[in-house]
Enzyme design. Structure first.
Site, PDB file in Angstrom:
ATOM      1  N   HIS A 198      -0.856  -4.355   1.970  1.00 19.49           N
ATOM      2  CA  HIS A 198      -0.522  -2.937   1.908  1.00 19.49           C
ATOM      3  C   HIS A 198      -0.764  -2.218   3.237  1.00 19.49           C
ATOM      4  CE1 HIS A 198      -0.949   1.304   0.754  1.00 19.49           C
ATOM      5  NE2 HIS A 198      -0.083   1.007  -0.202  1.00 19.49           N
ATOM      6  N   SER A 252       2.783   5.705  -1.509  1.00 19.73           N
ATOM      7  CA  SER A 252       2.089   5.032  -0.407  1.00 19.73           C
ATOM      8  C   SER A 252       3.011   4.824   0.792  1.00 19.73           C
ATOM      9  CB  SER A 252       1.613   3.649  -0.844  1.00 19.73           C
ATOM     10  OG  SER A 252       0.415   3.728  -1.541  1.00 19.73           O
ATOM     11  N   ASP A 296      -6.927   1.973   4.967  1.00 18.62           N
ATOM     12  CA  ASP A 296      -6.158   1.147   4.043  1.00 18.62           C
ATOM     13  C   ASP A 296      -6.801  -0.228   3.897  1.00 18.62           C
ATOM     14  OD1 ASP A 296      -3.654   0.020   2.718  1.00 18.62           O
ATOM     15  OD2 ASP A 296      -2.966   2.013   3.239  1.00 18.62           O
TER      16      ASP A 296
END
Ligand SMILES: *[C@@H]1O[C@H](CO)[C@@H](O)[C@H](O)[C@H]1NC(C)=O
Ligand SMILES: *[C@@H]1O[C@H](CO)[C@@H](O)[C@H](O)[C@H]1NC(C)=O
Ligand SMILES: *[C@@H]1O[C@H](CO)[C@@H](O)[C@H](O)[C@H]1NC(C)=O
Ligand SMILES: *[C@@H]1O[C@H](CO)[C@@H](O)[C@H](O)[C@H]1NC(C)=O
Ligand SMILES: *[C@@H]1O[C@H](CO)[C@@H](O)[C@H](O)[C@H]1NC(C)=O
Ligand SMILES: *[C@@H]1O[C@H](CO)[C@@H](O)[C@H](O)[C@H]1NC(C)=O
Ligand SMILES: *[C@@H]1O[C@H](CO)[C@@H](O)[C@H](O)[C@H]1NC(C)=O
Ligand SMILES: *[C@@H]1O[C@H](CO)[C@@H](O)[C@H](O)[C@H]1NC(C)=O
Ligand SMILES: *[C@@H]1O[C@H](CO)[C@@H](O)[C@H](O)[C@H]1NC(C)=O
Length: 780
Positions: free
Chosen positions: A223, A550, A149
């Site tokens: 994120h 996600s 990520d």
């Protein structure tokens, strides 16, 4: 060449980084043009057969170097692959690429491609609070989850290691040093952190992209920090997003260890870097890989992410991935290979209701996490302005028209909504009312905008629009009701944006596999950027609320970690089967503080009607039941080879996918031992079709006698199960059975879907093993 460009990354983001206009688009549309430019370099990944190394070369590195230098210009390697795959990545001119592609021992040459990326209350919603009481102390602590990520914010309390046992003995990874990151940032929770930028810098040709972020595992985007905390965050009490979703924030597996592989940068994540990260993750000893980004719908031999994940599977690593956010379109699913667990998006039962009181007395309900109860906004009416329909990043408003007003915006598609909010704020608007269009028709997604914002559904937006356009002086008063938990609303509901089946790459494999919470999920956040990710957002928040598949993927990664911890001998297919056969297809309700599953089916946000397996796969995960599934559909590496043979991949293509010269045994179509059956109505025909499946007993106590029951599919089809009873006498015993599907009467209409399930009930026991059956015709 077209196919080479369609690999894309899925972080379906509802928040957009300020520098990007279109975060979810994944390809470099111009690379075909550049390939005809003989001086222009492009990155390729060469896959070689290591056994073909010509004997004069001492090492593979030596051999690869000769492949590069024998072509004209000098080039250096970006990555050398020698674990899961064999080969290298490098920037090549078209001439070099042709030369290498045709060299002896080179199996395939892939153009590098760019992928773009695709929770306090969710653990108790999933029944995990009760679960923890039973498992007590250390479940998950021996399991390592690797995240591919944007990195991590290591100082965040979600990554504290208080009370954790020593690092698992099988860990061989490390904590890499880079800008703002060194070994002291790792601990017994965050046990490893690496970053991969070679492919990225080669692809974009220069380093400018890295100037605005940390050239290290440190997360500039947020994120990666968010998804890591969802899967394995340590408990943090009193956490919230500005008072919303307050309480104990805790990952699904709070004792599991985190290993970070930063592959995503400002402009996306490069396939060549992701492959390098997979190799390192396997060598480091991760048990689970969590990738909230998407691959393609390409055939497997052209899809390197499918290839590396099959190799990871053969190494016993469970890979979970997001389904994508291209719903509700039919066949929009990506990450289709059966060896990946593909996770779609469901809602949880928490709500953040907000009200808009129009000047004509009509009250509209929406949702907001940016409007505080104390806000001055709620005292008094403000003028309403209609900002129109907006479908791209090109929007401009006149300051005179929006200043001091509440602005209604109707958006379509995945346009950069955070920038829209920022733009309105900078022009002096006091609030935004936003409708997300068909990706969220009921208005269930609340985003951390920099301007106070209420999200409304399509019908509500129409009412407001009508009022604005028909009124001489439209005004409204807005207010928030804070957070409402438990039975706030029926859940789960399949989010409209969640990518849907059927699986265009392999129609006989049900996708998504399961759904998990992914709407308005609270998770940890980076300190490098505000929650809306736009430059003028000066807020800094330890937590942020985000939505997207996600967020679904790390829920499954965390639950898989707990299952792996309780059943260390289970491989990825046992874990996946346990998640699928125990998942639920019905809504949740509360009775005396106990959550129960009702008799009504999970709904689909996009239609308001009952969802089907192309929306939710086998169903919504149920962690407590997944720990004790009774029986599992087991699958080994050879089963997947046979499956590829049956799909008519050539020997050479199977060699590319599996890395081996495979021997095919003919298993017949649809006979992969998958925990679901999907068949086209045309295939059933007049004669009907038979499916063969095999179950393995993983239950040490209880009767171990199971009785088959078929539900649904009434009318056109008749399902027979032979034998009707299975009697297991010992652990790991495998028994096979046949499912015969026959057409009963009539001619199936085109565009129809018949849904049912085979359920094996344990006689006198609690286990229920559910295998969905889907027959579809045309567009369903
Ligand atoms: C592709 O090329 C066109 C013109 O050749 C240019 O306008 C466009 O910005 C380029 N797109 C990308 C993604 O580089
Ligand atoms: C080829 O690429 C170079 C460098 O990017 C550029 O200067 C040149 O104009 C390109 N030629 C053509 C024919 O596109
Ligand atoms: C490599 O060669 C094969 C045929 O031998 C071709 O199909 C493929 O497109 C080539 N790959 C590249 C990247 O040029
Ligand atoms: C809890 O910890 C004790 C001592 O560390 C250990 O013996 C026991 O197996 C642990 N329980 C679980 C469920 O892991
Ligand atoms: C690591 O970084 C911290 C500051 O972030 C610093 O105090 C510490 O000395 C560094 N440790 C090493 C080994 O460089
Ligand atoms: C705005 O609405 C809230 C509740 O919807 C109400 O309590 C408040 O008095 C209203 N403010 C004004 C100025 O009408
Ligand atoms: C439900 O839980 C709340 C707080 O958790 C408690 O105050 C209430 O008494 C409980 N109700 C029942 C019926 O158990
Ligand atoms: C594979 O090829 C056989 C023979 O040509 C054909 O009958 C079968 O339908 C093909 N299978 C698939 C999945 O395309
Ligand atoms: C395939 O079969 C041949 C002959 O039976 C055998 O020599 C070879 O080792 C097998 N290959 C694999 C990968 O099992």
């Amino acid at each position: 060449m077209r196919t080479l460009l369609s690999v894309f990354l899925f972080l379906f983001y509802f928040t957009y980084p300020s520098s990007q206009t279109s975060r979810e688009l994944i390809f470099n549309t111009n690379s075909t043009k550049t390939s005809s430019n003989s001086t222009r370099f492009m990155t390729f990944i060469a896959l070689v057969d290591p056994l073909c190394k010509p004997s004069p070369f001492f090492s593979h590195h030596h051999w690869y170097s000769s492949l590069l230098t024998s072509s004209s210009s000098t080039t250096s390697f970006i990555h050398i692959y020698n674990t899961l795959i064999h080969g290298f990545s490098a920037s090549l001119t078209p001439y070099q690429a042709i030369h290498i592609n045709s060299s002896h021992g080179v199996l395939s040459l892939f153009p590098d491609s760019i992928f773009h990326l695709h929770t306090t209350r969710s653990p108790s919603f999933l029944g995990l609070n009760n679960l923890k009481l039973k498992l007590q102390n250390s479940s998950g602590s021996n399991v390592i989850i690797g995240f591919m990520d944007t990195g991590i914010w290591p100082e965040h309390p979600s990554f504290a290691d208080d009370g954790l046992e020593p690092i698992p003995a099988h860990w061989r990874g490390k904590c890499e040093t880079g800008y703002g990151f060194n070994q002291s940032n790792c601990n017994k929770k965050l046990i490893g952190a690496r970053f991969f930028s070679g492919g990225y810098t080669a692809f974009f040709g220069h380093l400018d992209h890295l100037a605005s972020e940390f050239r290290s595992p440190r997360d500039h985007d947020g994120h990666g920090t968010h998804v890591s905390s969802i899967a394995a965050g340590a408990p943090v009490t009193g956490s919230s997003f500005y008072g919303f979703a307050g309480g104990l924030a805790e990952g699904m597996a709070p004792n599991a260890r985190i290993a970070v592989y930063k592959v995503c940068w400002v402009s996306g994540c490069l396939l060549s870097d992701i492959c390098a990260a997979f190799e390192k993750a396997i060598l480091d000893g991760v048990n689970i890989i969590s990738i909230s980004l998407g691959s393609s719908r390409l055939p497997f031999h052209l899809d390197l992410l499918s290839i590396v994940s099959l190799r990871a599977f053969s190494g016993g690593v469970f890979v979970s991935s997001s389904a994508g956010n291209e719903g509700p379109s039919w066949a929009s699913i990506t990450n289709a290979p059966p060896w990946i667990t593909t996770v779609g998006a469901g809602t949880i039962d928490r709500d953040f209701p907000a009200k808009l009181l129009l000047g004509n007395g009509i009250s509209i309900t929406g949702i907001s996490i940016t409007l505080t109860r104390e806000s001055k906004l709620t005292r008094g009416f403000h003028r309403l302005y209609f900002g129109g329909e907006i479908s791209s990043s090109k929007f401009s408003f006149s300051r005179q028209l929006v200043k001091g007003n509440i602005v209604l915006c109707l958006t379509t598609g995945h346009m950069p909504r955070m920038l829209l909010g920022a733009s309105l704020l900078s022009l002096g608007a006091v609030a935004m009312v936003i409708c997300h269009g068909s990706i969220d028709p009921k208005g269930i997604i609340s985003e951390p905008h920099v301007i106070p914002t209420i999200t409304v559904g399509i019908l509500e937006a129409k009412l407001i629009e009508d009022y604005i356009l028909s009124s001489y002086s439209p005004v409204a008063n807005i207010s928030s009701q804070g957070t409402v938990e438990k039975h706030a609303k029926p859940a789960p509901v399949v989010a409209s944006f969640s990518s849907r089946g059927p699986n265009s790459a392999v129609p006989g494999i049900l996708k998504p596999d399961v759904i998990a919470p992914s709407v308005n999920i609270l998770g940890a956040w980076t300190d490098a950027i505000g929650p809306s990710s736009v430059a003028l957002d000066n807020r800094r928040s330890q937590f942020n609320i985000m939505s997207g598949t996600s967020m679904a993927c790390p829920h499954v990664s965390g639950v898989a970690a707990i299952i792996k911890s309780v059943h260390p001998d289970w491989g990825p297919s046992e874990i996946k089967s346990a998640l699928m056969t125990t998942s639920i297809t019905h809504k949740l309700y509360y009775y005396r503080n106990v959550s129960l599953w009702s008799s009504s089916l999970i709904l689909d946000e996009s239609t308001g009607k009952a969802a089907n397996p192309f929306d939710f796969g086998a169903g919504h995960i149920h962690p407590e039941r997944a720990l004790d599934p009774g029986l599992v559909f087991d699958l080994g590496y050879q089963d997947y080879i046979d499956f590829l043979c049956q799909l008519n991949y050539t020997k050479n293509e199977i060699h590319i996918i599996s890395g081996k010269h495979a021997n095919c045994s003919n298993i017949g179509e649809g006979q992969l031992n998958y925990p679901a059956i999907v068949v086209a109505a045309e295939k059933v025909g007049r004669k009907g079709v038979n499916f063969y499946r095999r179950l393995k007993n993983v239950n040490e106590v209880g009767s171990r006698k199971y009785k088959a029951k078929v539900v649904g599919l009434t009318g056109f089809y008749k399902i027979g199960v032979i034998p009707k009873k299975l009697k297991f006498s010992k652990i790991d015993e495998k028994l096979s059975f046949k499912i015969a599907i026959r057409k009963e009467k009539g001619v199936p209409k085109r565009n129809s879907l018949w849904v049912g399930a085979l359920i094996w009930h344990e006689i006198g026991g609690k286990h229920r093993v559910r295998c969905p059956i889907v027959i579809f015709s045309g567009q369903g």
